[in-house]
Design a protein around this motif. Structure first.
Motif: not given
Length: 565
Positions: A486-501, A527-532
């Motif tokens: 199993e895998t744990v992910l830690l990230c900063t909000d730049g990976l999830v925050e998008l203005p207007g969403t 993969h995750l960084l490219r999508k973000a």
């Protein structure tokens, strides 16, 4: 070109002036159009049909039918430039382009239009007017022509950020059309040589030397050494003054050229070459215009070079503050990523760290200091090292975070920081999680499902110490289990925050992306960084992934304990 796609051949979006509100041109014969990308329809009034050389009874209303009028070499140029324009999100544009009507006549047209976007920022329609264009180079030496062209180039230079942007702007069709030029060449002085960074896209091979020395008998080299423009009015002057260059020039459809020094801070940093298809007299007004334009290009190029230097400094500072090497941790695979979404001197305060401990456990930290400047990066580096030291000393997770918060307050800075710290025992799979105003940890289970581990959190670092005063700083600890594989992910909000969403929607999207991504952590991180990055949220992004080895044994059969202690 698909019927509904952005320009593969028709005018809109091709060559952009860069203005937010396009200035109208004086029309000759003129018509209107309305292009619906989604439906693939291009509605033309009768005047527009006549301008394009289409018969009303033969036109079926499809964008593809109009696109077929554009010569292939022009269509290829349109496709590349249209993608760039739509990525810029500009509202208004003006464009020259060519079509060949049903009568076989090649026409030069001009379109003036507005791009309409939906709520998600996607281009949906282009509406505007199209007219027959006069000869683009006519009247360039007149006052009106000089003013229009100077404004066009100033607008283009204002949008440039990098040297590549300057290079692309110089071969903009609007500028070339106004000059009546075949193309523009841009050369930069580097280490006693001329480095060509922009060549005209003419469909023929332009003879050039690879990084020629400045003492060679070439017009661009001469301009650098004399700091004066050089005007060649005919092929005869090329042959007479530059005999070593002439064999390469002779078969080329070149009638005249102007080579202009690009001067910044009293030194020549490069040369702009303007190529003309016919012999040219270069009267005084036109020479003055070309020198003025070269001054604008020099300023744009100087700004781009400065930006590049500042960006390099910022990137180097950011990298210096992050761990140089991610340690190997027995029993786990680890991947990290950082991407700056800022330009120039702006640098973020995002960080990650992996801290192996003497007892075989490992500490994982990720955080974000408020702000996007060098101060944020410096504070980030200090916090990362202090937290690492407290963790390595063996302090429990809550204590390590509380002491780091107190340290930040003692720095006497107005910055605060968010952080998540996970203490992982890779033998038992036990996780202890503490948060200071940051995102939860995300876990991908063996069956591919993902869950955000809802954990108790305290105030951001610095703020918690301020509000606690002399009392104890409270950071609740949440326990969870990470099973083998199993895998744990830690990230900063730049990976999830998008203005207007909505943040919840974006967190679900990230969870889905993790679930659908590769199992191997390096591939998953990419993969995750490219999508973000494709979403262009405008913030820095950092992530840390740890995957517990499949061979791990211990508490994997125990039910997860998510009690907060």
């Amino acid at each position: 070109m698909a019927d509904g796609g952005p320009p593969g051949g028709f005018a809109p979006g091709e060559y952009i002036t860069g203005t937010r509100t396009a200035q109208p041109h004086v029309p000759g014969r003129m018509g209107t159009f309305d292009w619906d990308f989604r439906a693939g329809r291009l509605d033309l009034d009768r005047s527009a049909l006549a301008v394009l050389g289409l018969r009303a009874e033969h036109y079926d209303g499809r964008a593809l039918s109009a696109a077929r009028l554009v010569p292939p070499e022009e269509a290829a140029r349109l496709r590349a430039r249209a993608r760039l324009v739509l990525r810029q999100g500009v509202d208004g544009f003006g464009a020259y382009y060519r079509t060949r009507g049903e009568d076989g006549v090649l026409r030069t047209l001009h379109a003036q239009a507005q791009i309409r976007y939906d709520s998600g920022g996607r281009a949906t329609r282009i509406v505007g007017v199209v007219r027959e264009a006069d000869s683009p180079g006519r009247g360039v030496g007149e006052a009106a022509g000089r003013s229009d062209l100077t404004e066009q180039l100033a607008s283009l230079m204002a949008q440039t950020v990098t040297v590549d942007d300057v290079s692309a702007a110089l071969n903009d069709r609007e500028v070339l059309g106004s000059l009546g030029a075949l193309g523009l060449i841009l050369g930069m002085v580097e280490g006693g040589r001329m480095h060509l960074i922009a060549l005209p896209d003419l469909g023929v091979s332009l003879p050039s030397m690879e990084r020629p020395r400045l003492d060679e008998p070439l017009p661009m080299a001469e301009v650098v050494t004399t700091h004066r423009p050089r005007f060649l009015r005919s092929p005869k002057e090329f042959r007479r003054d530059y005999p070593t260059l002439w064999p390469g020039i002779e078969p080329f459809p070149l009638g005249a050229a102007a080579y202009l020094p690009l001067i910044a801070d009293d030194r020549t940093i490069g040369v702009l070459g303007v190529l003309f298809p016919e012999p040219h007299s270069f009267h005084d007004a036109e020479r003055n215009l070309l020198v003025t334009l070269a001054g604008g290009v020099a300023r744009g190029l100087e700004g781009a070079m400065l930006h590049g230097q500042e960006h390099d400094i910022a990137q180097n500072l950011q990298q210096a503050m992050l761990p140089r090497v991610i340690p190997t941790v027995p029993g786990a695979s680890i991947a990290v990523r950082y991407r700056s979404a800022r330009l120039g001197r702006n640098v973020g305060g995002d960080w990650y760290d992996v801290i192996p401990m003497a007892d075989g456990t490992v500490g994982l930290t990720i955080g974000d200091v408020q702000g996007h400047d060098t101060d944020a990066a410096v504070v980030m580096g200090q916090l990362r090292m202090v937290l690492s030291a407290y963790v390595a000393e063996g302090h429990p997770p809550a204590t390590a975070l509380a002491r780091t918060s107190a340290f930040l307050r003692e720095l006497d800075t107005d910055r605060f920081a968010t952080c998540t710290y996970v203490h992982a025992d890779l033998v038992t799979g036990q996780l202890r999680i503490v948060r200071a105003g940051h995102l939860d940890a995300l876990v991908r289970r063996r069956d591919g499902t993902c869950e955000w581990i809802a954990s108790g959190g305290g105030l951001p670092l610095g703020l918690s110490a301020e509000f606690a005063g002399s009392g104890a700083i409270d950071y609740p600890v949440t326990r969870a289990l990470l099973g083998p594989g199993e895998t744990v992910l830690l990230c900063t909000d730049g990976l999830v925050e998008l203005p207007g969403t909505d943040l919840g929607t974006r967190m679900r999207s990230l969870s889905d992306a993790v679930a659908a991504g590769p199992e191997e952590v390096e591939a998953l991180a990419g993969h995750l960084l490219r999508k973000a990055a494709r979403l262009n949220g405008g913030d820095d992004m950092a992530l840390l992934l740890l995957r517990r080895d499949d061979t791990a044994r211990g508490a994997q059969d125990q039910p997860p304990d998510t009690a907060r202690t």
